[in-house]
Design an enzyme around this catalytic site. Structure first.
Site, PDB file in Angstrom:
ATOM      1  N   ASP A  45     -46.528  20.871  67.980  1.00 23.56           N
ATOM      2  CA  ASP A  45     -47.140  21.134  69.280  1.00 23.56           C
ATOM      3  C   ASP A  45     -48.653  21.168  69.110  1.00 23.56           C
ATOM      4  O   ASP A  45     -49.225  22.169  68.685  1.00 23.56           O
ATOM      5  CB  ASP A  45     -46.620  22.471  69.840  1.00 23.56           C
ATOM      6  CG  ASP A  45     -47.099  22.723  71.263  1.00 23.56           C
ATOM      7  OD1 ASP A  45     -47.940  21.943  71.763  1.00 23.56           O
ATOM      8  OD2 ASP A  45     -46.623  23.698  71.873  1.00 23.56           O
ATOM      9  N   ASN A  51     -47.121  21.884  77.921  1.00 20.06           N
ATOM     10  CA  ASN A  51     -45.754  22.331  77.644  1.00 20.06           C
ATOM     11  C   ASN A  51     -44.886  22.505  78.886  1.00 20.06           C
ATOM     12  O   ASN A  51     -43.672  22.333  78.810  1.00 20.06           O
ATOM     13  CB  ASN A  51     -45.774  23.628  76.834  1.00 20.06           C
ATOM     14  CG  ASN A  51     -46.172  23.361  75.391  1.00 20.06           C
ATOM     15  OD1 ASN A  51     -46.359  22.207  75.001  1.00 20.06           O
ATOM     16  ND2 ASN A  51     -46.299  24.412  74.601  1.00 20.06           N
ATOM     17  N   ASP A  74     -45.769  17.043  70.776  1.00 13.63           N
ATOM     18  CA  ASP A  74     -46.428  16.042  71.625  1.00 13.63           C
ATOM     19  C   ASP A  74     -47.249  15.060  70.796  1.00 13.63           C
ATOM     20  O   ASP A  74     -47.285  15.137  69.559  1.00 13.63           O
ATOM     21  CB  ASP A  74     -47.285  16.754  72.676  1.00 13.63           C
ATOM     22  CG  ASP A  74     -48.150  17.855  72.080  1.00 13.63           C
ATOM     23  OD1 ASP A  74     -48.606  17.695  70.932  1.00 13.63           O
ATOM     24  OD2 ASP A  74     -48.350  18.893  72.752  1.00 13.63           O
ATOM     25  N   GLU A 129     -45.070  10.057  79.256  1.00 12.15           N
ATOM     26  CA  GLU A 129     -44.396  11.304  79.612  1.00 12.15           C
ATOM     27  C   GLU A 129     -45.380  12.486  79.602  1.00 12.15           C
ATOM     28  O   GLU A 129     -46.141  12.658  78.647  1.00 12.15           O
ATOM     29  CB  GLU A 129     -43.253  11.544  78.607  1.00 12.15           C
ATOM     30  CG  GLU A 129     -42.684  12.940  78.575  1.00 12.15           C
ATOM     31  CD  GLU A 129     -42.127  13.416  79.920  1.00 12.15           C
ATOM     32  OE1 GLU A 129     -41.635  12.577  80.713  1.00 12.15           O
ATOM     33  OE2 GLU A 129     -42.207  14.636  80.176  1.00 12.15           O
ATOM     34  N   ASP A 251     -33.797   0.488  71.527  1.00 11.77           N
ATOM     35  CA  ASP A 251     -32.641   1.365  71.662  1.00 11.77           C
ATOM     36  C   ASP A 251     -31.426   0.564  72.120  1.00 11.77           C
ATOM     37  O   ASP A 251     -31.530  -0.315  72.983  1.00 11.77           O
ATOM     38  CB  ASP A 251     -32.972   2.433  72.714  1.00 11.77           C
ATOM     39  CG  ASP A 251     -31.885   3.470  72.867  1.00 11.77           C
ATOM     40  OD1 ASP A 251     -31.550   4.119  71.866  1.00 11.77           O
ATOM     41  OD2 ASP A 251     -31.367   3.629  73.997  1.00 11.77           O
ATOM     42  N   GLU A 279     -31.182  -0.976  67.445  1.00 10.74           N
ATOM     43  CA  GLU A 279     -30.083  -0.083  67.079  1.00 10.74           C
ATOM     44  C   GLU A 279     -28.767  -0.739  67.480  1.00 10.74           C
ATOM     45  O   GLU A 279     -28.410  -0.736  68.657  1.00 10.74           O
ATOM     46  CB  GLU A 279     -30.243   1.256  67.819  1.00 10.74           C
ATOM     47  CG  GLU A 279     -29.116   2.226  67.538  1.00 10.74           C
ATOM     48  CD  GLU A 279     -28.790   3.130  68.698  1.00 10.74           C
ATOM     49  OE1 GLU A 279     -28.182   4.176  68.474  1.00 10.74           O
ATOM     50  OE2 GLU A 279     -29.125   2.779  69.861  1.00 10.74           O
ATOM     51  N   ASP A 351     -29.120  10.811  65.539  1.00  7.42           N
ATOM     52  CA  ASP A 351     -27.801  10.715  66.158  1.00  7.42           C
ATOM     53  C   ASP A 351     -26.667  11.109  65.202  1.00  7.42           C
ATOM     54  O   ASP A 351     -25.497  10.917  65.537  1.00  7.42           O
ATOM     55  CB  ASP A 351     -27.558   9.293  66.675  1.00  7.42           C
ATOM     56  CG  ASP A 351     -28.475   8.951  67.846  1.00  7.42           C
ATOM     57  OD1 ASP A 351     -28.761   9.859  68.655  1.00  7.42           O
ATOM     58  OD2 ASP A 351     -28.894   7.786  67.941  1.00  7.42           O
TER      59      ASP A 351
HETATM   60  C1  NOJ Z   1     -29.229   5.637  71.019  1.00  2.00           C
HETATM   61  C2  NOJ Z   1     -30.219   6.662  70.730  1.00  2.00           C
HETATM   62  O1  NOJ Z   1     -30.548   6.664  69.388  1.00  2.00           O
HETATM   63  C3  NOJ Z   1     -29.610   7.923  71.229  1.00  2.00           C
HETATM   64  O2  NOJ Z   1     -30.257   9.038  70.728  1.00  2.00           O
HETATM   65  C4  NOJ Z   1     -29.640   7.823  72.717  1.00  2.00           C
HETATM   66  O3  NOJ Z   1     -29.083   8.955  73.302  1.00  2.00           O
HETATM   67  C5  NOJ Z   1     -28.834   6.604  73.149  1.00  2.00           C
HETATM   68  N1  NOJ Z   1     -29.166   5.454  72.410  1.00  2.00           N
HETATM   69  C6  NOJ Z   1     -29.058   6.308  74.609  1.00  2.00           C
HETATM   70  O4  NOJ Z   1     -30.376   5.905  74.830  1.00  2.00           O
HETATM   71 CA    CA Z   2     -47.206  20.543  73.986  1.00  2.00          CA
END
Ligand code: NOJ
Ligand code: CA
Ligand code: NOJ
Length: 714
Positions: A45, A51, A74, A129, A251, A279, A351
């Protein structure tokens, strides 16, 4: 004010262009990098002001007890830790999706609040974000972080999730914004921006149509074939390139329309230097879609995270399986993946349970880390591994695999190990570019050799906790003499004595490999003819720049040839050359480097595309008869269409048939070109049946997306 910002931006851009060569190796030569994966919210942070931003108030948990809320990490936090990362030998960071995310709380089944702290629920792919940057969602903190990274010799990879926006049945119902302007949502989708299908479930995970077109975990599934969505995702990626990112971790590539992704990659590479990896989740090389995964990696320009090897690494180092599990994956992938050295290897990620949650043994963690740092592929280290971070609640899986960084010690063994092996990856080309051969193996011991022309690295791992092994009969390409452990005993390594043999098989005197040790012996070749180890991107149309990397190119500019055609050289150094893809007939080319003295290198394969790629959806109606195991493919007159290939790997497909006997496929085609094509049936036994009649023709649009609908010709 606006004007000033623009001008500052222009100056910054000019500055970054002018200083570009200072940043060293290009992203397209990624094999020499060490990647560090950061969950931005859980790293550090650096700014408490962001925050609990007003537009998404209440998603922050200062007590860090709700694992599914924001905890404060962040972009400023990452920026402040750049020298820590550089000191560890990290040369690239992969950060959480930085785009503006879901603003609302979606309670879980137990009524507890949850937030998209991980970043995988994007709402505006052109803004940052607010929990990671500032409340105005501007680029300020992102730009500062990228600048700091580059100053520290660290490349920045963003996680990019083009598959979906936010949850489709709660919260913001998939709403997408284009730099603040509302585009649409899942619930009232009159434009067709989303696919409206059930969640992928059961056997659907192995079904080519369902994995691409069904819904992933209730996340609004973006229809990339729609011109607006296609343009939106490509423009967003380009915006990140303009803001200095060096690469993209894509992703869920397995769940995004595969053919569209070729054009997505091409769009990025056409704009500039980058490295892409995706991925593609799968357990092992027997996965029903494994073949599709390597066909995708070999043709799309998008490398993959090496999930099959990850499974083997966890089995071997975590559960004490035989080293043959790893060795057989290396062998299988070695024959399937054209660009296997670009596969991104890892021990754990966000994951799955952290390694220490499956086996709380630091020796084994060091051995697994040493393995990814020295074996084939680009290593990626999950944040906190170097601090032995783990929380074993619920077996240590998501979300307990994402604790806050516990501290930033620079004296742990794992930190030092990574630093040393990062240096070796830079100095000895056998690690980034070399072959990988097993030299000695049993349940506990794995000795493998990396070799790139005359440069050699030999690694010996004994994972047995108590038993040393006497190693006899070991051969190596290392030169004759005593070879000391490159790690100087950090993991208990020992020296070896190499005798004289022939044919790259020098005998090593019998020696003892002590329990739980890693030894690394290496030799870096001196001057030699030019040697190419890498080209990236691996495909591009005339005008696209590609980077050739290797050794001994010399300081004086020589020539680069695509087949027999000489290409324009943009920059030349002893280890890296940037060339422009020449205007030649589309197809596969052997690329060679000739140094200023006239000595020619080895060749490396590059695909010259016909033109920039546009996603086209092909539909062929009433393509019968087929039986189970038979598939319809597309083939035609350019390299993008497989150059009339009739093989599973050469033709485009297999096509999808949710409405049998009609088949469709989205495939990336050369913009503005009139293509000729036909559909073929490849039967389960490999027999090929062509449709009758003349070739179909179609002129691919110069921008946007295309559609072709034809009948199978009987
Ligand atoms: C794979 C990402 O690594 C995982 O963390 C995410 O929730 C899913 N894709 C959906 O975006
Ligand atoms: Ca922060
Ligand atoms: C390849 C040819 O070039 C193409 O024109 C033809 O349609 C197919 N073979 C089938 O004969």
């Amino acid at each position: 004010m606006r004007k000033l910002t623009l001008r500052l931006f222009a100056i910054a851009l000019l500055f970054s262009i002018l200083t570009y060569p200072l940043s060293g190796a290009l992203a397209s030569d990624f094999k020499r990098e060490i990647v560090y994966q950061i969950i931005t919210d859980r790293f550090f942070d650096g700014n408490t002001a962001n925050n609990n931003p007003s537009q998404s108030a209440g998603l922050y948990d200062a007590t860090k007890t709700n694992w599914r809320l924001y905890w404060g990490g962040d972009l400023q936090g990452i920026q402040q830790k750049m020298s820590y990362l550089a000191g560890m030998g990290v040369t690239a960071i992969w950060i959480s999706p930085p785009v503006d995310n879901l603003n609302t709380n979606i309670p879980d089944g137990g009524g507890n609040p949850t937030a998209s702290y991980h970043g995988y629920q994007g709402r505006d792919f052109k803004r940052i974000e607010e929990h990671f940057g500032n409340a105005s969602n501007t680029w300020t903190d992102f730009d500062a972080m990228v600048t700091a990274a580059h100053q520290n010799g660290i490349k920045v990879i963003i996680d990019f999730a083009p598959n979906h926006s936010t949850q489709d049945n709660a919260g913001e119902f998939g709403s997408l914004y284009d730099n603040g302007t509302f585009l649409g949502n899942y619930t009232n989708d009159s434009n067709g921006y989303f696919h409206h299908n059930p969640n992928i479930a059961g056997g659907g995970w192995d079904d080519r149509y369902q994995v691409q077109y069904y819904t992933l975990f209730d996340l609004a599934d973006v229809n990339q074939e729609h011109a607006t969505m296609d343009g939106y995702m490509k423009a967003a990626a380009q915006l990140f390139q303009q803001h200095g990112v060096d690469g993209f971790r894509i992703d869920a590539v397995k769940h995004v329309t595969w053919g569209w992704e070729y054009s997505f990659a091409n769009s990025i590479y056409t704009y500039g230097d980058s490295f892409l990896f995706g991925e593609w989740y799968q357990g092992n090389t027997s996965d029903p879609l494994y073949h599709d995964s390597y066909k995708f990696a070999n043709k799309s320009g998008i490398s993959l995270l090496d999930f099959p090897l990850n499974t083997a690494i966890r089995n071997v180092f975590g559960s004490n399986s035989n080293f043959s599990d790893i060795d057989s994956v290396i062998t299988a992938e070695g024959s399937n993946f054209t660009w296997k050295e670009d596969l991104v290897t890892f021990v754990d990620n966000h994951d799955m349970a952290r390694f220490l949650s499956i086996n709380n043994n630091n020796n084994r963690l060091h051995e697994a880390l040493s393995f990814i740092l020295t074996s084939r592929g680009i290593p990626c280290i999950y944040y906190g591994t170097e601090q032995y971070l783990h929380n074993d609640t619920g077996g240590g899986t998501d979300p307990y695999n994402r604790p806050m960084m516990p501290g930033f010690s620079t004296t742990t063994t794992a930190y030092t190990l990574t630093n040393r092996l990062s240096a070796l990856r830079r100095s000895n080309p056998a690690i980034p570019y070399g072959s990988m051969t097993q030299r000695w193996i049993n349940n506990d011991v794995y000795i493998y050799e990396r070799k790139f022309f005359g440069s050699v690295v030999l690694v010996a791992i004994n994972k047995n906790e108590t038993t040393g092994y006497s190693i006899s009969g070991l051969n190596t390409s290392l030169p004759v003499g005593t070879q000391s452990d490159y790690l100087t005993g950090l993991l208990g390594g020992v020296p070896i004595t190499v005798g004289s043999g022939s044919g790259g098989n020098n005998p090593v005197n019998t020696f003892t490999l002590p329990a739980h040790t890693v030894s690394v012996w290496q030799f870096t070749e001196g001057s030699a003819p030019p040697e190419i180890g890498s080209i990236g991107p691996t495909a591009g149309q005339s005008g696209v720049k590609t980077t050739i990397a290797g050794r001994n190119f010399g300081t004086t500019t020589g020539t680069v040839k695509f087949g027999t055609t000489t290409a324009t050289v943009n920059s030349w150094s002893p280890t890296q050359i940037v060339v422009t893809t020449p205007s030649v007939t589309n197809g596969n080319y052997n690329v060679t480097v000739t140094n200023s003295g006239g000595t020619v290198s080895n060749g490396i394969q590059y695909t010259v595309l016909t033109a920039k790629l546009i996603p086209v959806t092909f539909t062929v109606y009433n393509a019968t008869p087929t039986q189970t195991g038979d598939y319809i493919f597309l083939t035609g007159n350019t390299v993008e269409l497989g150059a009339w290939s009739t093989t599973w790997d050469g033709a485009v497909g297999p096509m999808l048939t949710p409405n049998y006997p009609n088949w469709f496929l989205n495939a990336s085609m050369p913009a503005g070109q009139t293509i000729q094509f036909k559909f073929i049936k490849i039967a389960a036994n490999g027999a090929v049946t062509w449709e009758n009649g003349a070739n179909h023709t179609y002129t691919v649009p110069t921008s946007g997306v295309g559609y072709v609908n034809v009948n199978w010709q009987y």
